[in-house]
Design a protein around this motif. Sequence first.
Motif, PDB file in Angstrom:
ATOM      1  N   ARG A  86       0.753  -1.138  -0.054  1.00  0.00           N
ATOM      2  CA  ARG A  86       0.059  -0.084   0.011  1.00  0.00           C
ATOM      3  C   ARG A  86       0.793   1.238   0.180  1.00  0.00           C
ATOM      4  NH1 ARG A  86      -4.488   1.913   4.676  1.00  0.00           N
ATOM      5  NH2 ARG A  86      -3.901   4.193   4.444  1.00  0.00           N
ATOM      6  N   PHE A  87       0.541   2.146  -0.742  1.00  0.00           N
ATOM      7  CA  PHE A  87       1.165   3.658  -0.785  1.00  0.00           C
ATOM      8  C   PHE A  87       0.204   4.563  -0.380  1.00  0.00           C
ATOM      9  CE2 PHE A  87      -0.320   3.044  -4.993  1.00  0.00           C
ATOM     10  CZ  PHE A  87      -0.970   4.378  -5.373  1.00  0.00           C
ATOM     11  N   ASP A  88       0.482   5.603   0.568  1.00  0.00           N
ATOM     12  CA  ASP A  88      -0.140   6.915   0.714  1.00  0.00           C
ATOM     13  C   ASP A  88       0.808   7.855   0.093  1.00  0.00           C
ATOM     14  OD1 ASP A  88      -1.771   4.961   1.930  1.00  0.00           O
ATOM     15  OD2 ASP A  88      -1.282   6.087   3.895  1.00  0.00           O
ATOM     16  N   ALA A  89       0.344   8.512  -1.141  1.00  0.00           N
ATOM     17  CA  ALA A  89       1.117   9.441  -1.664  1.00  0.00           C
ATOM     18  C   ALA A  89       0.380  10.866  -1.535  1.00  0.00           C
ATOM     19  CB  ALA A  89       1.371   9.156  -3.050  1.00  0.00           C
ATOM     20  N   ARG A  90       1.258  11.837  -0.992  1.00  0.00           N
ATOM     21  CA  ARG A  90       0.679  13.227  -0.723  1.00  0.00           C
ATOM     22  C   ARG A  90       1.107  14.051  -1.804  1.00  0.00           C
ATOM     23  NH1 ARG A  90      -1.775  15.750   3.399  1.00  0.00           N
ATOM     24  NH2 ARG A  90      -1.371  13.973   4.707  1.00  0.00           N
ATOM     25  N   LEU A  91       0.206  14.002  -2.998  1.00  0.00           N
ATOM     26  CA  LEU A  91       0.518  14.728  -4.234  1.00  0.00           C
ATOM     27  C   LEU A  91       0.522  16.155  -4.063  1.00  0.00           C
ATOM     28  CD1 LEU A  91      -1.404  12.471  -6.524  1.00  0.00           C
ATOM     29  CD2 LEU A  91       0.832  12.085  -6.037  1.00  0.00           C
ATOM     30  N   GLN A  92      -0.347  16.477  -3.229  1.00  0.00           N
ATOM     31  CA  GLN A  92      -0.378  17.857  -2.942  1.00  0.00           C
ATOM     32  C   GLN A  92      -0.416  18.064  -1.369  1.00  0.00           C
ATOM     33  OE1 GLN A  92       0.335  20.674  -4.953  1.00  0.00           O
ATOM     34  NE2 GLN A  92       0.329  19.496  -6.747  1.00  0.00           N
ATOM     35  N   PRO A  93      -0.183  19.112  -0.981  1.00  0.00           N
ATOM     36  CA  PRO A  93      -0.435  19.086   0.634  1.00  0.00           C
ATOM     37  C   PRO A  93      -1.860  19.091   1.043  1.00  0.00           C
ATOM     38  CG  PRO A  93       0.674  21.230   0.194  1.00  0.00           C
ATOM     39  CD  PRO A  93       0.450  20.609  -1.275  1.00  0.00           C
ATOM     40  N   GLU A  94      -2.758  19.058   0.008  1.00  0.00           N
ATOM     41  CA  GLU A  94      -4.229  18.793   0.423  1.00  0.00           C
ATOM     42  C   GLU A  94      -4.771  17.552  -0.121  1.00  0.00           C
ATOM     43  OE1 GLU A  94      -4.121  21.465  -3.027  1.00  0.00           O
ATOM     44  OE2 GLU A  94      -3.191  21.445  -0.947  1.00  0.00           O
ATOM     45  N   PHE A  95      -4.029  16.932  -0.949  1.00  0.00           N
ATOM     46  CA  PHE A  95      -4.349  15.860  -1.861  1.00  0.00           C
ATOM     47  C   PHE A  95      -3.479  14.660  -1.387  1.00  0.00           C
ATOM     48  CE2 PHE A  95      -5.196  12.869  -5.399  1.00  0.00           C
ATOM     49  CZ  PHE A  95      -6.431  13.033  -5.689  1.00  0.00           C
ATOM     50  N   VAL A  96      -4.227  13.369  -0.949  1.00  0.00           N
ATOM     51  CA  VAL A  96      -3.479  12.130  -0.756  1.00  0.00           C
ATOM     52  C   VAL A  96      -3.992  11.048  -1.614  1.00  0.00           C
ATOM     53  CG1 VAL A  96      -2.894  10.457   1.111  1.00  0.00           C
ATOM     54  CG2 VAL A  96      -3.049  12.893   1.714  1.00  0.00           C
ATOM     55  N   LEU A  97      -3.373  10.388  -2.238  1.00  0.00           N
ATOM     56  CA  LEU A  97      -3.782   9.130  -3.126  1.00  0.00           C
ATOM     57  C   LEU A  97      -3.333   7.861  -2.259  1.00  0.00           C
ATOM     58  CD1 LEU A  97      -4.767   8.590  -5.833  1.00  0.00           C
ATOM     59  CD2 LEU A  97      -2.636   8.346  -6.584  1.00  0.00           C
ATOM     60  N   ILE A  98      -4.267   7.024  -2.102  1.00  0.00           N
ATOM     61  CA  ILE A  98      -4.027   5.749  -1.344  1.00  0.00           C
ATOM     62  C   ILE A  98      -4.370   4.665  -2.466  1.00  0.00           C
ATOM     63  CG2 ILE A  98      -4.538   4.400   0.609  1.00  0.00           C
ATOM     64  CD1 ILE A  98      -5.960   7.829   0.661  1.00  0.00           C
ATOM     65  N   GLY A  99      -3.529   3.948  -2.487  1.00  0.00           N
ATOM     66  CA  GLY A  99      -3.511   2.430  -3.497  1.00  0.00           C
ATOM     67  C   GLY A  99      -2.723   1.646  -3.090  1.00  0.00           C
ATOM     68  N   GLY A 100      -2.874   0.415  -3.963  1.00  0.00           N
ATOM     69  CA  GLY A 100      -2.155  -0.822  -3.967  1.00  0.00           C
ATOM     70  C   GLY A 100      -2.787  -2.234  -4.133  1.00  0.00           C
ATOM     71  N   LEU A 101      -2.138  -3.128  -3.660  1.00  0.00           N
ATOM     72  CA  LEU A 101      -2.646  -4.490  -4.253  1.00  0.00           C
ATOM     73  C   LEU A 101      -2.696  -5.231  -3.043  1.00  0.00           C
ATOM     74  CD1 LEU A 101      -0.724  -5.070  -7.486  1.00  0.00           C
ATOM     75  CD2 LEU A 101      -3.354  -4.582  -7.336  1.00  0.00           C
ATOM     76  N   ARG A 102      -3.589  -6.205  -2.878  1.00  0.00           N
ATOM     77  CA  ARG A 102      -3.570  -7.192  -1.935  1.00  0.00           C
ATOM     78  C   ARG A 102      -3.839  -8.791  -2.624  1.00  0.00           C
ATOM     79  NH1 ARG A 102      -4.521  -7.573   3.527  1.00  0.00           N
ATOM     80  NH2 ARG A 102      -5.134  -9.588   4.387  1.00  0.00           N
ATOM     81  N   TYR A 103      -3.095  -9.691  -2.241  1.00  0.00           N
ATOM     82  CA  TYR A 103      -3.078 -10.857  -2.637  1.00  0.00           C
ATOM     83  C   TYR A 103      -3.496 -11.942  -1.608  1.00  0.00           C
ATOM     84  CZ  TYR A 103      -1.422 -15.575  -4.205  1.00  0.00           C
ATOM     85  OH  TYR A 103      -1.614 -17.072  -4.548  1.00  0.00           O
ATOM     86  N   GLU A 104      -4.522 -12.688  -1.988  1.00  0.00           N
ATOM     87  CA  GLU A 104      -5.060 -13.541  -0.961  1.00  0.00           C
ATOM     88  C   GLU A 104      -5.104 -15.274  -1.471  1.00  0.00           C
ATOM     89  OE1 GLU A 104      -7.756 -10.987   2.090  1.00  0.00           O
ATOM     90  OE2 GLU A 104      -8.465 -12.520   0.955  1.00  0.00           O
ATOM     91  N   LYS A 105      -4.569 -16.247  -0.827  1.00  0.00           N
ATOM     92  CA  LYS A 105      -4.768 -17.497  -1.389  1.00  0.00           C
ATOM     93  C   LYS A 105      -5.539 -18.193  -0.193  1.00  0.00           C
ATOM     94  CE  LYS A 105      -2.459 -21.833  -2.432  1.00  0.00           C
ATOM     95  NZ  LYS A 105      -3.368 -22.248  -3.565  1.00  0.00           N
ATOM     96  N   ARG A 106      -6.723 -18.845  -0.522  1.00  0.00           N
ATOM     97  CA  ARG A 106      -7.574 -19.248   0.492  1.00  0.00           C
ATOM     98  C   ARG A 106      -7.998 -20.950   0.025  1.00  0.00           C
ATOM     99  NH1 ARG A 106     -10.879 -17.046   4.303  1.00  0.00           N
ATOM    100  NH2 ARG A 106     -10.275 -15.027   3.609  1.00  0.00           N
ATOM    101  N   GLU A 107      -7.817 -21.601   1.132  1.00  0.00           N
ATOM    102  CA  GLU A 107      -8.364 -23.117   0.969  1.00  0.00           C
ATOM    103  C   GLU A 107      -9.521 -23.327   2.169  1.00  0.00           C
ATOM    104  OE1 GLU A 107      -5.685 -26.080  -0.168  1.00  0.00           O
ATOM    105  OE2 GLU A 107      -4.128 -24.897  -0.001  1.00  0.00           O
ATOM    106  N   VAL A 108     -10.437 -24.128   1.613  1.00  0.00           N
ATOM    107  CA  VAL A 108     -11.472 -24.345   2.646  1.00  0.00           C
ATOM    108  C   VAL A 108     -11.853 -26.149   2.496  1.00  0.00           C
ATOM    109  CG1 VAL A 108     -13.539 -23.881   3.883  1.00  0.00           C
ATOM    110  CG2 VAL A 108     -12.428 -22.204   2.468  1.00  0.00           C
ATOM    111  N   SER A 109     -11.573 -26.730   3.391  1.00  0.00           N
ATOM    112  CA  SER A 109     -12.096 -27.930   3.118  1.00  0.00           C
ATOM    113  C   SER A 109     -13.419 -28.386   4.302  1.00  0.00           C
ATOM    114  CB  SER A 109     -10.935 -29.013   3.496  1.00  0.00           C
ATOM    115  OG  SER A 109     -10.116 -28.950   2.475  1.00  0.00           O
TER     116      SER A 109
END
Length: 1017
Positions: A667-690
């Motif tokens: 995840r990144f929080d980038a302050r492009l301007q003092p009043e503007f913050v961009l938050i983004g990123g990726l999440r990876y999940e692997k799930r198994e259910v028996s």
Amino acid sequence: MEAMHTSGRRLASARRAKPFALFDSLLAAGHLLCCVGLAFILSNPADAQTTTGTGTVTGRVLSAISGQYLEGAEVSVEGSSLHTTAGRDGTFVLNDVPAGNAVIVATYPGVETKSQSVEVSPGNIALVNVTLGQEVIQLERLVVRGAKEGMVQAVALQKVAIQSKLVAAADQFGPVSEGNIGEYLKFLPGVSIDYNVNDARGISLRGLSTAFTIVGVDGTPMAGGSSVDDTRRFEFEQIAMNNVETTELFKTVTPDIPATSTGGFVNFITKSAFDHEDLQRFSYDVSLSVPSTNVGFGKEGGVWGHHTHWLVRPSAELNFSRKINAKLGVNLNYRLSEKYDDSPRTEFAYVNANDIFTGARINNYNIRSEEKLTHRQAFATKVDYKLGDATALMFSAQWNWYDLNFTQRGPSFVLNTNATRNSDGAFFTSASNGSITDGTLYRNKYGTTLHFNGNLTHTFGDGSVLSFTPYYSRADGNYRDTAKGFVSATATLALGATAPVQSFRLIQPMTLGRLPTIELYQGSTPVAMDVVRDLANYTLTGTATGTAIQSRPWTAIDLKDGARVDYTARGFEHAAVPVTLMVGAASDKTKRTINRPDYRYTLAATTGASLDALKDPLYTRDVALGFGSYEAPDPYLVYDLVKGTIPTLNLVDSRRFDEQNDAAYIRFDARLQPEFVLIGGLRYEKREVSAFGRTGSPVRARDSTAHVDFSSTYPSLSFKYTPRRNVVIRGGYSRTIGIPDYGDMLPTFTAASTSTASDGTISVPASNLQPFATNNYDLNFEYYMKNAGLITVNLYRKDVSDFIISRSMTATELSAIYAQYGLNAADFGTTASGTIRENGPKTSLQGIEVSYSQNLAFLPKPFNGLSVQANATYMDIDASDSDPLRANDALLAQNRGVSPKTANFVLGYRQGRVNVTSTTNWVSESVFGGFVNTGFVQGTGDNRLVLVRGQKATTDIKVEYAFSKQVSAYLLVRNVFNSPRKDYARGYLPQYRDIKLPWRYYEFGEPHLTFGLRGMF
């Protein structure tokens, strides 16, 4: 993404062909390596750089009124763009402050802004502590925290949050009955509570099922027994809110939040000794409560066992916090809660006939009382230990235990399929058709929830943070009857020429809230209602397959454990575009076991004086809603007749689910301007259910297995824009996943008890059943005013694909299922039925949430003590499919238990020593439970009914008087206007939506009264 495996056989995927499995594995490995490598590179950040001629200013922000550290207070340097917010312990750090005299400005909602000068030396650290709220008159110090303080705290924390979330403070809505957190959260916009009678059970966020809302403590998921049911949903009756300081509701998802938070993520922040400046604090809250419909200072029987019990019940909450020294603090909390409820109701069932829409006929009409005695205890502790200036250790533990006994009694007037409906609205049954039953359902429900979580955090020289968070959680839910010395028992009064009653008539029974006129006849001669009230006129029998004598010892256990590692890199904050980078990984394991056997006892027919000797001598009052006195079997005495015999196992029903989830995110929080913050990123999940299950009568029980195995990447991108200090605009996109609920993934086979019986059922997942996916879009506008004022408008949309629905099998499909699973059709009876759980059509859910809150201090006295909180939510859902039935299935399944419209109004008033809080919660009608198949054909459409919960408004009032900071007295009246709950059966398709048949009517023994004392030392 792989599809589900059923009965040990891997099935083809509808979304990704099997050759892509290798690509999935490589993608997963790549994501993990990137995160680990990035964490390694950033794990040795350079020492903090200071610009020549600058220094650092640090300190704490504190409330002069309460001594509480003001988390979320905004701190800035006058005349510069330097700005930060205070942490939970009130601390703030301002780097690169120009040398010389600096003016530090601190602001917090509801109090005057304060400026304080400090001398800054190059390369050095200057210390300044800011105390806010000193202008408040000293009398305020005598007043215990209430809705006003809680509202201010919530507004402050919401404003400074980077991502979009709601924050609720512990005292924001005043004392809550039984400490049930669901009663506390229902006042927030976008929240819908699913009730069982008058118990807040599950929470839905923005229109999705309660099973898809994750509940955590300090960021770690909490186990839940879920009423011994096949669902993931967390039920709030298991825990109390005694150790909760604030609650965070994340309705939008960032990469550090589980991608399975499709409905949302509810996070409870626990209390800490470092939340305030006091060396030691002790607070208490003790109270007595009783339903106003049964106020008495004596004991009453018929509630619990062979004894009489007080209806006035005690509760107590004690909280102690102590700073052992500057580095070590302990918070201890204990809660005892007892509550007696009286819940009379009426219930309907309808005849399977072809005139259900034009002339519905009642199959049976029940009059029920329910007495419930709830006992809860909870103990929680939190230890905070500062190992050094940069390293902190936290350990939290809580134990929750609840135990409730509930009894249902009352007559059931059974008309059966040949009942006659007259033109005057009366229903009539004959001797050859109907009967009257007298039943007692007496059960004990109890469970224990344990939760342990810890956190080890190290802060590096440049402000980067490395954090490790392990947890362990266990919950069990249990129903018991014979283990407590009783069984469920039902006696029958058969109609006939030689019986006390030959026929009966119900006159205008379909008016909710009013009992019908009930007439009994022997031939044409009226019979007194005393015949029905007298247990001696009934017959109690039990057979190995009957329902008259029944025992169901059910148990569910839910285990969760895991850990997560998070690294927040702040070494890039001096770049041209300041960036905060977060990486992390988590591993979670869940194990759920469920066992629901059904035992039956054989008993010789018992009637007349012998049955009369088995009546409950302590139950002598009105059974429900004015029906009058009524005799009912004592389940303890009935059990004495059969406890020496061996019961017959009538039904086997067991489940086991093992689940493993591994995740990594960036995840990144980038302050492009003092009043503007961009938050983004990726999440990876692997799930198994028996999963494994065994269901059916013992000699015909069948095993079933299922397996879910999938992995994917979930992106998100959001922003926070602050064009003015009092305006915040947020928006974003995220993708989430909804894995099948436990009850959706596992085939179940309930074979008939005999080859000629008709009670066999089959329910299976489709061969290509997939998890459902949601694309979430949000846009929020927040306007902050003086006096802790806040106006918000939130717009959201969820595009859902493949939500899981259930439909009835055709005869051809049922035959195919027999062949697929190797089943013998004869084992399931002559009229077996089946359902298929499959992915439904695409749906879109959109809504708007509007809220307003403010302390009205600008009004002239005495109105300047008013505070207002109000919000409203409107939600709509659409589905498109060539098959209108599939479209309706998707709409109703997705919104089950959810009120599409809600509104809340909270009015607080503080004047001197008096504090008054009034809360009103209104919810629109909502679909609950499953479909009711009426089993008839009319025209060409679908003729099912769906169960609907009617709209309801509930108002609570609390009045409090503060004698001193140490003692305040309060009176809490819940459901002041005794608002009932009305349930209907409604037509399934749109053309039948205006048709409503009464289903259930509840009252709750309210208004419920609570008198208490609370204070702080």
